[in-house]
Design a protein around this motif. Structure first.
Motif, PDB file in Angstrom:
ATOM      1  N   VAL A 112       0.845  -1.186   0.000  1.00 51.88           N
ATOM      2  CA  VAL A 112       0.000   0.000   0.000  1.00 51.88           C
ATOM      3  C   VAL A 112       0.885   1.243   0.000  1.00 51.88           C
ATOM      4  O   VAL A 112       2.108   1.150   0.052  1.00 51.88           O
ATOM      5  CB  VAL A 112      -0.953   0.017   1.214  1.00 51.88           C
ATOM      6  N   PHE A 113       0.260   2.414  -0.043  1.00 51.08           N
ATOM      7  CA  PHE A 113       1.006   3.648  -0.237  1.00 51.08           C
ATOM      8  C   PHE A 113       1.468   4.331   1.050  1.00 51.08           C
ATOM      9  O   PHE A 113       2.430   5.087   1.046  1.00 51.08           O
ATOM     10  CB  PHE A 113       0.164   4.644  -1.038  1.00 51.08           C
ATOM     11  N   GLY A 114       0.750   4.136   2.160  1.00 49.99           N
ATOM     12  CA  GLY A 114       1.091   4.858   3.376  1.00 49.99           C
ATOM     13  C   GLY A 114       0.565   4.158   4.606  1.00 49.99           C
ATOM     14  O   GLY A 114      -0.168   3.159   4.524  1.00 49.99           O
ATOM     15  N   GLY A 115       0.921   4.698   5.762  1.00 50.35           N
ATOM     16  CA  GLY A 115       0.538   4.071   7.012  1.00 50.35           C
ATOM     17  C   GLY A 115      -0.952   4.075   7.273  1.00 50.35           C
ATOM     18  O   GLY A 115      -1.511   3.086   7.764  1.00 50.35           O
ATOM     19  N   THR A 116      -1.613   5.175   6.964  1.00 50.37           N
ATOM     20  CA  THR A 116      -3.069   5.232   7.166  1.00 50.37           C
ATOM     21  C   THR A 116      -3.760   4.224   6.263  1.00 50.37           C
ATOM     22  O   THR A 116      -4.650   3.480   6.698  1.00 50.37           O
ATOM     23  CB  THR A 116      -3.587   6.646   6.901  1.00 50.37           C
ATOM     24  N   SER A 144      -3.541   5.886  20.117  1.00 43.92           N
ATOM     25  CA  SER A 144      -3.277   5.135  18.895  1.00 43.92           C
ATOM     26  C   SER A 144      -3.351   6.026  17.659  1.00 43.92           C
ATOM     27  O   SER A 144      -4.131   6.969  17.582  1.00 43.92           O
ATOM     28  CB  SER A 144      -4.263   3.971  18.761  1.00 43.92           C
ATOM     29  N   HIS A 145      -2.517   5.692  16.694  1.00 41.91           N
ATOM     30  CA  HIS A 145      -2.461   6.456  15.447  1.00 41.91           C
ATOM     31  C   HIS A 145      -3.807   6.451  14.742  1.00 41.91           C
ATOM     32  O   HIS A 145      -4.243   7.474  14.190  1.00 41.91           O
ATOM     33  CB  HIS A 145      -1.376   5.880  14.531  1.00 41.91           C
ATOM     34  N   ILE A 146      -4.495   5.313  14.747  1.00 39.05           N
ATOM     35  CA  ILE A 146      -5.791   5.253  14.081  1.00 39.05           C
ATOM     36  C   ILE A 146      -6.809   6.172  14.749  1.00 39.05           C
ATOM     37  O   ILE A 146      -7.742   6.659  14.110  1.00 39.05           O
ATOM     38  CB  ILE A 146      -6.348   3.811  14.022  1.00 39.05           C
ATOM     39  N   ASP A 159      -4.326  10.303  14.573  1.00 38.84           N
ATOM     40  CA  ASP A 159      -3.572  10.882  13.455  1.00 38.84           C
ATOM     41  C   ASP A 159      -3.972  10.381  12.079  1.00 38.84           C
ATOM     42  O   ASP A 159      -3.155  10.404  11.150  1.00 38.84           O
ATOM     43  CB  ASP A 159      -2.077  10.613  13.666  1.00 38.84           C
ATOM     44  N   GLU A 160      -5.209   9.935  11.917  1.00 41.95           N
ATOM     45  CA  GLU A 160      -5.622   9.471  10.596  1.00 41.95           C
ATOM     46  C   GLU A 160      -6.885  10.167  10.115  1.00 41.95           C
ATOM     47  O   GLU A 160      -7.603   9.661   9.244  1.00 41.95           O
ATOM     48  CB  GLU A 160      -5.757   7.941  10.606  1.00 41.95           C
ATOM     49  N   THR A 161      -7.154  11.346  10.665  1.00 34.98           N
ATOM     50  CA  THR A 161      -8.253  12.207  10.212  1.00 34.98           C
ATOM     51  C   THR A 161      -9.581  11.467  10.159  1.00 34.98           C
ATOM     52  O   THR A 161     -10.427  11.742   9.309  1.00 34.98           O
ATOM     53  CB  THR A 161      -7.931  12.819   8.832  1.00 34.98           C
ATOM     54  N   GLY A 162      -9.751  10.522  11.053  1.00 34.37           N
ATOM     55  CA  GLY A 162     -11.006   9.769  11.074  1.00 34.37           C
ATOM     56  C   GLY A 162     -11.156   8.783   9.937  1.00 34.37           C
ATOM     57  O   GLY A 162     -12.263   8.265   9.710  1.00 34.37           O
ATOM     58  N   ALA A 163     -10.075   8.470   9.212  1.00 40.27           N
ATOM     59  CA  ALA A 163     -10.171   7.586   8.047  1.00 40.27           C
ATOM     60  C   ALA A 163     -10.765   6.218   8.373  1.00 40.27           C
ATOM     61  O   ALA A 163     -11.632   5.733   7.632  1.00 40.27           O
ATOM     62  CB  ALA A 163      -8.798   7.430   7.393  1.00 40.27           C
ATOM     63  N   PRO A 164     -10.326   5.546   9.451  1.00 36.80           N
ATOM     64  CA  PRO A 164     -10.926   4.233   9.715  1.00 36.80           C
ATOM     65  C   PRO A 164     -12.437   4.299   9.935  1.00 36.80           C
ATOM     66  O   PRO A 164     -13.177   3.429   9.456  1.00 36.80           O
ATOM     67  CB  PRO A 164     -10.197   3.771  10.993  1.00 36.80           C
ATOM     68  N   GLU A 165     -12.892   5.324  10.637  1.00 34.61           N
ATOM     69  CA  GLU A 165     -14.323   5.427  10.898  1.00 34.61           C
ATOM     70  C   GLU A 165     -15.097   5.783   9.631  1.00 34.61           C
ATOM     71  O   GLU A 165     -16.159   5.221   9.358  1.00 34.61           O
ATOM     72  CB  GLU A 165     -14.572   6.461  11.998  1.00 34.61           C
TER      73      GLU A 165
END
Length: 368
Positions: free
Chosen positions: A81-85, A108-110, A113-119
């Motif tokens: 993949v391209f990045g950590g997020t 946690s990073h998720i 520091d992931e701008t709510g991406a997982p949610e």
């Protein structure tokens, strides 16, 4: 203490100069600030020849997957993949079920520091728990599990831990095994965010057996394996044990826009990293430079330094002094409420960088 500028401290009754030395050549802000190691640039150059099949159907990708199989001790789907997020979202997407949540710490990073991406992308709730050291505990899993079966509550489905943690602490192999055992007893799966897994492996044993003891041998279900923070260039991978359902991993990666068409360039770096253990060597150097910085400043009680486990320190720095030091050689704030900052070393940090930075800190704080 009054206003602190780059070159002087102004107090109510006196003014005196602070002659900070020449700043270090490299920053102590993040291992993301560093460039790529020349060995990885060479690997990219060698891969940049001719036409080869795309989307991971090239010889370098096949070789990288073989090396990851050897490292993990199990056959894995290697999802570049391209990045950590993106790595974390793809990893979680492979183990989450509908109406489930992800249990993680507040640090946690998720979560931070992931701008709510997982949610947003997974449609899953993150259940963050308080932690003084960045580590999640079995008791947190047992507490969350009380919601299982209640139709009105989101069902805890995945436990996500970070190794090394966002506070520079480490889980032991036994701690991870206990977390996996507890999670699995409630039908949960375990994700390990390994953005800095190399630093953890270097600190806890420094070989492939160490990696396995912290991941798949302990019962972890999916790993986000980081390369970018460890001297590589945009190289991250999700490691998913091969099962009947693991083939969906590539579909999930594509759906989350993380499929690299020219995967050979990511794979080439992992081949270089894994063939002779180079990925551990670079991480071990970063760890050693953090320890050198600690030893140069440990006598300054106001910093409240703790001996680093990996490549980061989290001192307490009075705001005026912090501002002057950040203008001199930038580093990140960490916990503003506690006046805590982060100093981080990298694969290319030199002893001279450490000594120059330590000298500046000592002079800013009035120590010779």
């Amino acid at each position: 203490m009054g206003v602190f500028r780059h070159d002087e401290i102004i107090e109510t009754d006196s003014v005196y100069m602070v002659n900070l030395p020449t700043p270090p050549a490299r920053f102590f802000a993040s291992d993301n600030f560093s460039g790529a190691h020349p060995r990885y640039i060479d690997a990219l150059s060698r891969a940049n020849k001719g036409h080869v099949p795309a989307y991971g159907n090239d010889a370098l990708s096949h070789r990288a997957n073989e090396l990851f199989n050897e490292l993990c001790g199990v056959d894995v789907e290697m999802l570049c993949v391209f990045g950590g997020t993106g790595s974390n979202v793809v990893a979680l997407g492979n183990v989450l079920q509908p109406a489930e949540s992800v249990l993680c710490t507040q640090w946690s990073h998720i979560n931070v520091d992931e701008t709510g991406a997982p949610e947003k992308l997974l449609g899953a709730k993150l259940q963050d728990v308080a932690s003084v050291d960045g580590k999640l505990r079995v008791s947190d899993i047992e507490q969350a599990a009380q919601a299982i079966g209640n139709i009105h509550h989101v069902q805890p489905g995945v436990v996500s831990i970070t190794q090394a943690t966002e506070l520079g602490t480490l889980y032991s192999a036994d701690e991870i095994s206990n977390i996996c055992d507890a999670a699995h007893s409630f039908g949960m799966r375990v994700h390990l965010d390994g953005a800095r897994i190399a630093n953890a492996v270097a600190a806890l044993g420094g070989n492939a057996a160490t990696f396995r003891s912290l991941t798949f041998d302990a019962g972890v279900d999916v790993v986000s394996f980081g390369g970018t923070k460890n001297a590589m260039l945009g190289a991250e991978v999700v490691l998913l044990p091969r099962t009947q359902n693991s083939t969906r991993g590539k579909l999930i990666r594509k759906q989350f826009t993380q499929m690299p068409s020219k995967q050979r360039f990511i794979s080439a770096q992992f081949v270089t990293a894994l063939e002779d253990g180079f990925w551990i060597e670079t991480a071990a150097h970063a760890n050693a430079m953090a320890l050198r910085l600690y030893e140069a400043l440990a006598d300054i009680e106001s910093l409240q330094l703790v001996r680093p486990a990996v490549n980061s320190l989290y001192p307490i720095v009075e705001p005026a002094v912090k501002k002057a030091l950040q203008e001199w050689s930038f580093f990140w704030d960490w916990d503003l409420t506690a006046h805590q900052v982060r100093w981080m070393t990298s694969w290319d940090t030199t002893a001279e960088d450490v000594d120059a930075f330590a000298l500046g800190v000592r002079q800013a704080l009035g120590f010779s």
